[in-house]
Design a protein around this motif. Structure first.
Motif, mmCIF file in Angstrom:
data_model
loop_
_atom_site.group_PDB
_atom_site.id
_atom_site.type_symbol
_atom_site.label_atom_id
_atom_site.label_comp_id
_atom_site.label_asym_id
_atom_site.label_seq_id
_atom_site.Cartn_x
_atom_site.Cartn_y
_atom_site.Cartn_z
ATOM 1 N N ARG A 18 0.823 -1.210 0.000
ATOM 2 C CA ARG A 18 0.000 0.000 0.000
ATOM 3 C C ARG A 18 0.856 1.258 0.000
ATOM 4 O O ARG A 18 0.499 2.260 -0.630
ATOM 5 C CB ARG A 18 -0.960 -0.045 1.197
ATOM 6 C CG ARG A 18 -2.116 -1.006 0.955
ATOM 7 C CD ARG A 18 -2.762 -1.549 2.208
ATOM 8 N NE ARG A 18 -3.863 -2.452 1.850
ATOM 9 C CZ ARG A 18 -3.700 -3.717 1.477
ATOM 10 N NH1 ARG A 18 -2.484 -4.243 1.410
ATOM 11 N NH2 ARG A 18 -4.745 -4.464 1.160
ATOM 12 N N LYS A 19 1.998 1.210 0.669
ATOM 13 C CA LYS A 19 2.920 2.343 0.621
ATOM 14 C C LYS A 19 3.500 2.479 -0.792
ATOM 15 O O LYS A 19 3.683 3.592 -1.297
ATOM 16 C CB LYS A 19 4.043 2.144 1.634
ATOM 17 C CG LYS A 19 5.091 3.266 1.638
ATOM 18 C CD LYS A 19 4.512 4.576 2.125
ATOM 19 C CE LYS A 19 5.534 5.714 2.010
ATOM 20 N NZ LYS A 19 6.780 5.452 2.763
ATOM 21 N N LEU A 20 3.769 1.350 -1.435
ATOM 22 C CA LEU A 20 4.264 1.387 -2.808
ATOM 23 C C LEU A 20 3.258 2.091 -3.714
ATOM 24 O O LEU A 20 3.638 2.940 -4.536
ATOM 25 C CB LEU A 20 4.518 -0.032 -3.319
ATOM 26 C CG LEU A 20 4.922 -0.139 -4.795
ATOM 27 C CD1 LEU A 20 6.341 0.385 -5.012
ATOM 28 C CD2 LEU A 20 4.802 -1.577 -5.304
ATOM 29 N N GLU B 284 -6.755 6.879 -11.611
ATOM 30 C CA GLU B 284 -6.532 5.925 -12.699
ATOM 31 C C GLU B 284 -5.231 5.160 -12.488
ATOM 32 O O GLU B 284 -5.165 3.941 -12.715
ATOM 33 C CB GLU B 284 -6.520 6.666 -14.034
ATOM 34 C CG GLU B 284 -7.895 7.197 -14.432
ATOM 35 C CD GLU B 284 -7.847 8.049 -15.692
ATOM 36 O OE1 GLU B 284 -6.737 8.353 -16.162
ATOM 37 O OE2 GLU B 284 -8.935 8.408 -16.202
ATOM 38 N N LEU B 285 -4.198 5.863 -12.035
ATOM 39 C CA LEU B 285 -2.932 5.206 -11.714
ATOM 40 C C LEU B 285 -3.108 4.211 -10.560
ATOM 41 O O LEU B 285 -2.524 3.119 -10.565
ATOM 42 C CB LEU B 285 -1.889 6.252 -11.324
ATOM 43 C CG LEU B 285 -1.266 7.069 -12.447
ATOM 44 C CD1 LEU B 285 -0.561 8.291 -11.879
ATOM 45 C CD2 LEU B 285 -0.287 6.218 -13.253
ATOM 46 N N PHE B 286 -3.911 4.602 -9.580
ATOM 47 C CA PHE B 286 -4.144 3.749 -8.420
ATOM 48 C C PHE B 286 -4.748 2.410 -8.830
ATOM 49 O O PHE B 286 -4.257 1.342 -8.435
ATOM 50 C CB PHE B 286 -5.066 4.458 -7.423
ATOM 51 C CG PHE B 286 -5.446 3.608 -6.242
ATOM 52 C CD1 PHE B 286 -4.600 3.493 -5.153
ATOM 53 C CD2 PHE B 286 -6.652 2.916 -6.230
ATOM 54 C CE1 PHE B 286 -4.946 2.697 -4.067
ATOM 55 C CE2 PHE B 286 -7.005 2.124 -5.143
ATOM 56 C CZ PHE B 286 -6.154 2.016 -4.064
ATOM 57 N N GLU C 79 -11.227 0.428 -2.044
ATOM 58 C CA GLU C 79 -11.465 1.869 -2.114
ATOM 59 C C GLU C 79 -10.864 2.600 -0.918
ATOM 60 O O GLU C 79 -10.356 3.708 -1.047
ATOM 61 C CB GLU C 79 -12.979 2.132 -2.185
ATOM 62 C CG GLU C 79 -13.369 3.605 -2.096
ATOM 63 C CD GLU C 79 -12.946 4.445 -3.286
ATOM 64 O OE1 GLU C 79 -12.838 5.672 -3.129
ATOM 65 O OE2 GLU C 79 -12.725 3.865 -4.383
ATOM 66 N N ARG C 80 -10.910 1.974 0.252
ATOM 67 C CA ARG C 80 -10.350 2.624 1.440
ATOM 68 C C ARG C 80 -8.841 2.851 1.312
ATOM 69 O O ARG C 80 -8.292 3.748 1.941
ATOM 70 C CB ARG C 80 -10.660 1.810 2.693
ATOM 71 C CG ARG C 80 -10.026 0.418 2.734
ATOM 72 C CD ARG C 80 -10.444 -0.325 3.988
ATOM 73 N NE ARG C 80 -9.868 -1.672 4.010
ATOM 74 C CZ ARG C 80 -10.105 -2.550 4.991
ATOM 75 N NH1 ARG C 80 -10.905 -2.214 5.995
ATOM 76 N NH2 ARG C 80 -9.562 -3.747 4.950
ATOM 77 N N ASP C 81 -8.185 2.027 0.499
ATOM 78 C CA ASP C 81 -6.757 2.225 0.263
ATOM 79 C C ASP C 81 -6.516 3.479 -0.582
ATOM 80 O O ASP C 81 -5.517 4.170 -0.395
ATOM 81 C CB ASP C 81 -6.145 0.991 -0.412
ATOM 82 C CG ASP C 81 -6.248 -0.251 0.464
ATOM 83 O OD1 ASP C 81 -5.878 -0.154 1.648
ATOM 84 O OD2 ASP C 81 -6.700 -1.298 -0.032
ATOM 85 N N TRP C 82 -7.439 3.760 -1.486
ATOM 86 C CA TRP C 82 -7.363 5.022 -2.228
ATOM 87 C C TRP C 82 -7.549 6.205 -1.281
ATOM 88 O O TRP C 82 -6.817 7.196 -1.363
ATOM 89 C CB TRP C 82 -8.407 5.058 -3.336
ATOM 90 C CG TRP C 82 -8.735 6.451 -3.792
ATOM 91 C CD1 TRP C 82 -9.886 7.146 -3.560
ATOM 92 C CD2 TRP C 82 -7.877 7.326 -4.528
ATOM 93 N NE1 TRP C 82 -9.810 8.408 -4.106
ATOM 94 C CE2 TRP C 82 -8.586 8.543 -4.713
ATOM 95 C CE3 TRP C 82 -6.598 7.208 -5.061
ATOM 96 C CZ2 TRP C 82 -8.055 9.629 -5.392
ATOM 97 C CZ3 TRP C 82 -6.046 8.285 -5.748
ATOM 98 C CH2 TRP C 82 -6.770 9.481 -5.903
#
Length: 324
Positions: free
Chosen positions: A193-195, A227-229, A245-248
């Protein structure tokens, strides 16, 4: 007032923004810290002048520090905070090979790929990894500015039978020193997720020459980021990490919390240094090819940052003027 002493001697390897931030905050809380730098010149400057920390509230504090150049070897320590960039990691691996089996190494690198490198020279039980979202900017070889609060997650790459006592003690110590730190049973999901956050924030701030928070001020950059995500999320999921979605929303939170921060990649470009883009977007491109997931947007970002790096390094001031 000094915090209660915790019997750990810490060695911070790397005199960049992250290394100076951690060394200074730990020192100012009364901890035992030695800072190892790439150059003898920086080590001498730190020994003579100490390290200066500019806090988020504008407060300026200074601390004396022990500092050695890397060429003199690594001093003895209980825990080594590895705060060099991915691109500088290979040069340090031979020194890490000679560490005591009782010592632990905590890797603070952006990107991915350092797990494989570190476990080539150290026992896996010695290797710990961090996902760090604190913002920092190096103002000079002896001065650092804290530019954003964040969360420090620490743990082994994969789950172990029990918590490591040295790293567990460091988590408690870090919280005493004003960091928000947690021990995770496995750091791998957080590293992914940090990446993803780094792969969105760092190259875009580098190409557009803006602090992190400005990415949220235009619907065009927000759309670009999202879009990148999801392109990167498809790769992560093929590699076994479920992205939601929560990671976004966490990426958006990082941008807000480090709104004044100049990303490490943009700082590198401005200093005409190589960036970590190969370990961040390049890693996603590599994994995309291995898993059959197309990542054309990340491949374009990778090439654009590499081109900008070459232009800045090759043309000097002319390139800085062009991109500034």
């Amino acid at each position: 007032m000094q915090l209660q002493s915790i019997p750990l001697h810490l060695v911070v390897i790397g005199g960049g923004s992250v290394g100076l931030l951690y060394a200074s905050r730990l020192l100012l809380s009364g901890q035992s810290v030695t800072l190892v730098t790439r150059t003898r010149e920086q080590a001498q400057l730190l020994t003579q002048a100490g390290v200066t920390l500019r806090q988020l509230d504008g407060t300026v504090q200074k601390a004396s520090i022990r500092s050695n150049p890397m060429e003199d070897g690594l001093p003895q320590g209980d825990l080594y905070l590895l705060a060099v960039k991915q691109s500088d990691l290979d040069a340090i691996l031979p020194d890490l090979r000679h560490l005591s089996a009782a010592s632990r190494v905590l890797a603070l690198q952006n990107g991915m790929g350092h797990y494989e490198k570190l476990t080539q020279v150290l026992e896996s039980r010695q290797c710990f990894f961090a996902s760090n979202t604190e913002g920092a900017r190096r103002l000079s070889p002896v001065e650092v500015e804290h530019t954003g609060t964040g969360l420090l997650r620490i743990g082994p790459w994969t789950e172990q039978d029990e918590r490591d006592p040295i790293c567990n003690a460091f988590v408690e110590l870090a919280n005493r020193c004003g960091f928000q730190a947690v021990y995770e049973d496995t750091i791998k999901p957080f590293a992914w997720r940090k990446l993803l956050a780094n792969a969105l924030i760092n190259p875009l701030t580098t190409l557009f020459e803006m602090p992190n928070g400005m990415l949220l001020e235009s619907p065009h950059t927000v759309t670009f980021m999202k879009e990148l995500f999801w392109e990167a999320a498809a790769v992560a999921e093929r590699c076994g990490e479920k992205i939601e979605e929560r990671d976004w929303q966490e990426v958006v939170k990082i941008c807000r919390n480090t709104s004044r921060n100049i990303s490490s990649m943009l700082q590198d470009i401005r200093r005409r240094n190589h960036t970590e883009v190969n370990a961040i977007n390049g890693y996603l491109v590599q994994k995309g090819r291995e898993t059959g997931i197309p990542v054309p947007m990340h491949e374009t970002l990778l090439r654009a940052v590499l081109l900008k790096t070459d232009m800045v390094k090759g043309k000097g001031e002319a390139a800085i003027d062009l991109f500034g």
